[in-house]
Design an enzyme around this catalytic site. Structure first.
Site, PDB file in Angstrom:
ATOM      1  N   VAL A  62       0.908  -1.471   0.123  1.00  0.00           N
ATOM      2  CA  VAL A  62      -0.095  -0.156   0.127  1.00  0.00           C
ATOM      3  C   VAL A  62       0.878   1.160   0.108  1.00  0.00           C
ATOM      4  CG1 VAL A  62      -2.131  -1.177   1.297  1.00  0.00           C
ATOM      5  CG2 VAL A  62      -0.357   0.342   2.395  1.00  0.00           C
ATOM      6  N   TYR A 152       6.272   8.277  13.152  1.00  0.00           N
ATOM      7  CA  TYR A 152       5.034   7.475  13.239  1.00  0.00           C
ATOM      8  C   TYR A 152       4.142   8.266  13.645  1.00  0.00           C
ATOM      9  CZ  TYR A 152       1.886   3.989  14.736  1.00  0.00           C
ATOM     10  OH  TYR A 152       0.776   3.083  15.081  1.00  0.00           O
ATOM     11  N   LYS A 156       0.240   9.311  11.916  1.00  0.00           N
ATOM     12  CA  LYS A 156      -1.005   9.089  12.707  1.00  0.00           C
ATOM     13  C   LYS A 156      -1.722  10.254  12.951  1.00  0.00           C
ATOM     14  CE  LYS A 156      -0.892   4.600  12.332  1.00  0.00           C
ATOM     15  NZ  LYS A 156      -1.746   4.016  11.508  1.00  0.00           N
ATOM     16  N   VAL A 184      -1.993  -2.161  21.422  1.00  0.00           N
ATOM     17  CA  VAL A 184      -2.795  -3.317  21.043  1.00  0.00           C
ATOM     18  C   VAL A 184      -1.738  -4.432  20.885  1.00  0.00           C
ATOM     19  CG1 VAL A 184      -4.617  -4.464  19.670  1.00  0.00           C
ATOM     20  CG2 VAL A 184      -4.319  -1.806  19.823  1.00  0.00           C
ATOM     21  N   THR A 186      -0.511  -6.882  19.731  1.00  0.00           N
ATOM     22  CA  THR A 186      -0.269  -7.593  18.231  1.00  0.00           C
ATOM     23  C   THR A 186       1.193  -7.854  17.746  1.00  0.00           C
ATOM     24  OG1 THR A 186      -0.054  -5.571  16.943  1.00  0.00           O
ATOM     25  CG2 THR A 186      -2.301  -6.371  17.372  1.00  0.00           C
TER      26      THR A 186
HETATM   27  N1  LIG Z   1      -0.723  -2.444  17.466  1.00  0.00           N
HETATM   28  C1  LIG Z   1      -0.691  -1.304  18.175  1.00  0.00           C
HETATM   29  O1  LIG Z   1      -0.302  -1.277  19.266  1.00  0.00           O
HETATM   30  C2  LIG Z   1      -1.402  -0.176  17.395  1.00  0.00           C
HETATM   31  C3  LIG Z   1      -1.739   1.130  18.111  1.00  0.00           C
HETATM   32  C4  LIG Z   1      -2.415   1.922  17.556  1.00  0.00           C
HETATM   33  C5  LIG Z   1      -2.520   1.963  16.185  1.00  0.00           C
HETATM   34  N2  LIG Z   1      -2.052   0.770  15.376  1.00  0.00           N
HETATM   35  C6  LIG Z   1      -2.370   0.778  13.864  1.00  0.00           C
HETATM   36  O2  LIG Z   1      -3.240  -0.209  13.573  1.00  0.00           O
HETATM   37  C7  LIG Z   1      -2.828  -0.866  12.192  1.00  0.00           C
HETATM   38  C8  LIG Z   1      -2.809  -2.312  12.300  1.00  0.00           C
HETATM   39  O3  LIG Z   1      -1.727  -2.582  13.230  1.00  0.00           O
HETATM   40  P1  LIG Z   1      -1.680  -4.031  13.866  1.00  0.00           P
HETATM   41  O4  LIG Z   1      -1.119  -3.812  15.124  1.00  0.00           O
HETATM   42  O5  LIG Z   1      -2.705  -4.884  13.538  1.00  0.00           O
HETATM   43  O6  LIG Z   1      -0.343  -4.436  12.799  1.00  0.00           O
HETATM   44  P2  LIG Z   1       0.353  -5.728  12.389  1.00  0.00           P
HETATM   45  O7  LIG Z   1       1.915  -5.553  12.134  1.00  0.00           O
HETATM   46  O8  LIG Z   1       0.094  -6.900  13.386  1.00  0.00           O
HETATM   47  O9  LIG Z   1      -0.404  -5.841  10.923  1.00  0.00           O
HETATM   48  C9  LIG Z   1      -0.292  -4.896  10.077  1.00  0.00           C
HETATM   49  C10 LIG Z   1      -0.771  -5.230   8.751  1.00  0.00           C
HETATM   50  O10 LIG Z   1      -0.395  -4.341   7.726  1.00  0.00           O
HETATM   51  C11 LIG Z   1       0.143  -4.753   6.441  1.00  0.00           C
HETATM   52  N3  LIG Z   1       0.875  -3.967   5.870  1.00  0.00           N
HETATM   53  C12 LIG Z   1       2.166  -3.456   6.600  1.00  0.00           C
HETATM   54  N4  LIG Z   1       2.724  -2.569   5.714  1.00  0.00           N
HETATM   55  C13 LIG Z   1       2.285  -2.613   4.380  1.00  0.00           C
HETATM   56  C14 LIG Z   1       2.442  -2.400   3.092  1.00  0.00           C
HETATM   57  N5  LIG Z   1       3.427  -1.626   2.886  1.00  0.00           N
HETATM   58  N6  LIG Z   1       1.585  -2.911   2.085  1.00  0.00           N
HETATM   59  C15 LIG Z   1       0.699  -3.811   2.380  1.00  0.00           C
HETATM   60  N7  LIG Z   1       0.233  -4.099   3.644  1.00  0.00           N
HETATM   61  C16 LIG Z   1       1.010  -3.898   4.624  1.00  0.00           C
HETATM   62  C17 LIG Z   1       0.722  -6.252   6.855  1.00  0.00           C
HETATM   63  O11 LIG Z   1       0.784  -7.252   5.977  1.00  0.00           O
HETATM   64  C18 LIG Z   1      -0.128  -6.823   8.217  1.00  0.00           C
HETATM   65  O12 LIG Z   1      -1.291  -7.330   7.510  1.00  0.00           O
HETATM   66  C19 LIG Z   1      -1.711  -0.099  11.911  1.00  0.00           C
HETATM   67  O13 LIG Z   1      -2.144   0.899  11.022  1.00  0.00           O
HETATM   68  C20 LIG Z   1      -0.971   0.446  13.119  1.00  0.00           C
HETATM   69  O14 LIG Z   1      -0.223   1.484  12.949  1.00  0.00           O
HETATM   70  C21 LIG Z   1      -1.598  -0.284  15.969  1.00  0.00           C
END
Ligand SMILES: NC(=O)c1ccc[n+]([C@@H]2O[C@H](COP(=O)([O-])OP(=O)(O)OC[C@H]3O[C@@H](n4cnc5c(N)ncnc54)[C@H](O)[C@@H]3O)[C@@H](O)[C@H]2O)c1
Length: 251
Positions: A62, A152, A156, A184, A186
């Site tokens: 993406v 980052y 956001k 979160v 993950t």
């Molecule tokens: N985990 C946290 O603590 C947290 C907190 C706040 C916000 N977020 C946001 O939530 C969203 C999901 O996070 P998550 O914790 O599920 O992360 P994750 O790393 O578990 O999953 C990320 C997903 O994004 C995809 N991805 C990453 N870079 C990509 C690229 N260049 N092209 C296509 N796909 C891509 C990966 O394939 C994966 O499916 C993100 O935007 C993250 O910034 C996460």
């Protein structure tokens, strides 16, 4: 079946973490879902995992505009329309300003902001047609500033105002909202907050920093995404819903 019976849903970053948990909930509520992930391997794994005829997958990066267009077009072809776009693909790369050179900056901005923007742009006509909605993944890091993660946090923070502006431009047909989670549990957070390689230690430290003394589960964030995408939220647009166990409420 449920609130999203026969609804057509695209979830970028749907192969892992929050996106995968969201895909699971949409499928459970009767939706047809396309997930995208960065690699074909990750897409194949989630398709095998859910083993559900209502699920299709597409690989793509993406951070590349042409991949955003291809991902959305693949989803439109398979779903024959679109009701909900969830932009969950994202990267977290903690780095000082000194360590954030052009390539780090561009990777973070092009993925987190560019990916959400260009997937939404590619999907906007189809969403207008179905009076659909978009849910972006912001972050509590887009509201508070954190030294050591400037790029980052900037990405956001951009999501919060991208949400408002897109909501203005796509109204009245399309609602646009975001969720802003704190940490979160993950893979992203486990890797990003590891202390000297120790992920459990890192997560323990994160838990202690929250008023509720824990971090969120991916399912809890998915539930908020479902709410914003549902008819119950039909008068909500341009909003960023903070889900952070009280972290931004005060000290
Ligand atoms: N985990 C946290 O603590 C947290 C907190 C706040 C916000 N977020 C946001 O939530 C969203 C999901 O996070 P998550 O914790 O599920 O992360 P994750 O790393 O578990 O999953 C990320 C997903 O994004 C995809 N991805 C990453 N870079 C990509 C690229 N260049 N092209 C296509 N796909 C891509 C990966 O394939 C994966 O499916 C993100 O935007 C993250 O910034 C996460």
């Amino acid at each position: 079946m449920g609130r999203f019976n026969e609804k057509k849903v695209l979830i970028t970053g749907g192969t892992r973490g929050i996106g995968k948990a969201t895909a699971e909930k949409f499928l459970a509520e009767g939706a047809h879902v396309v997930v995208s992930g960065r690699t074909q391997h990750s897409v194949d794994a989630v398709i095998e995992d859910f083993a559900c005829p209502g699920l299709f997958g597409v690989a793509g990066d993406v951070s590349l505009v042409e991949d955003c267009q291809r991902i959305v077009q693949t989803a439109l072809d398979w779903l024959q329309g679109l009701d909900v776009l969830v932009n969950s693909a994202g990267v977290f790369q903690p780095a000082s300003i000194e360590d954030t050179d052009e390539s780090v900056w561009r990777r973070i901005m092009d993925t987190n902001v560019g990916g959400s923007y260009f997937c939404s742009r590619a999907a906007s006509d189809a969403l207008r047609k179905n009076r659909g909605c978009i849910v972006h993944l912001g972050s509590e890091s887009g509201i508070n500033g954190y030294g050591g993660s400037t790029a980052y946090c900037a990405s956001k923070g951009a999501i919060v105002n991208l949400t408002r502006s897109m909501a203005m431009e796509l109204a009245p047909q399309v609602r646009v909202n975001s969720v802003c989670p704190g940490v979160v549990d993950t893979q992203m957070a486990r890797e990003g907050f590891a202390i000297e390689g120790d992920q459990d230690k890192g997560m323990q430290q994160q838990r202690q920093s929250y008023p509720l003394k824990r971090v969120a589960t991916a399912a809890e964030i998915a539930a908020a995404i479902m709410y914003l995408a549902s008819d119950d939220a039909r008068f909500i647009t341009g909003e960023s819903l903070v889900i952070d166990g009280g972290a931004t409420a005060g000290k």
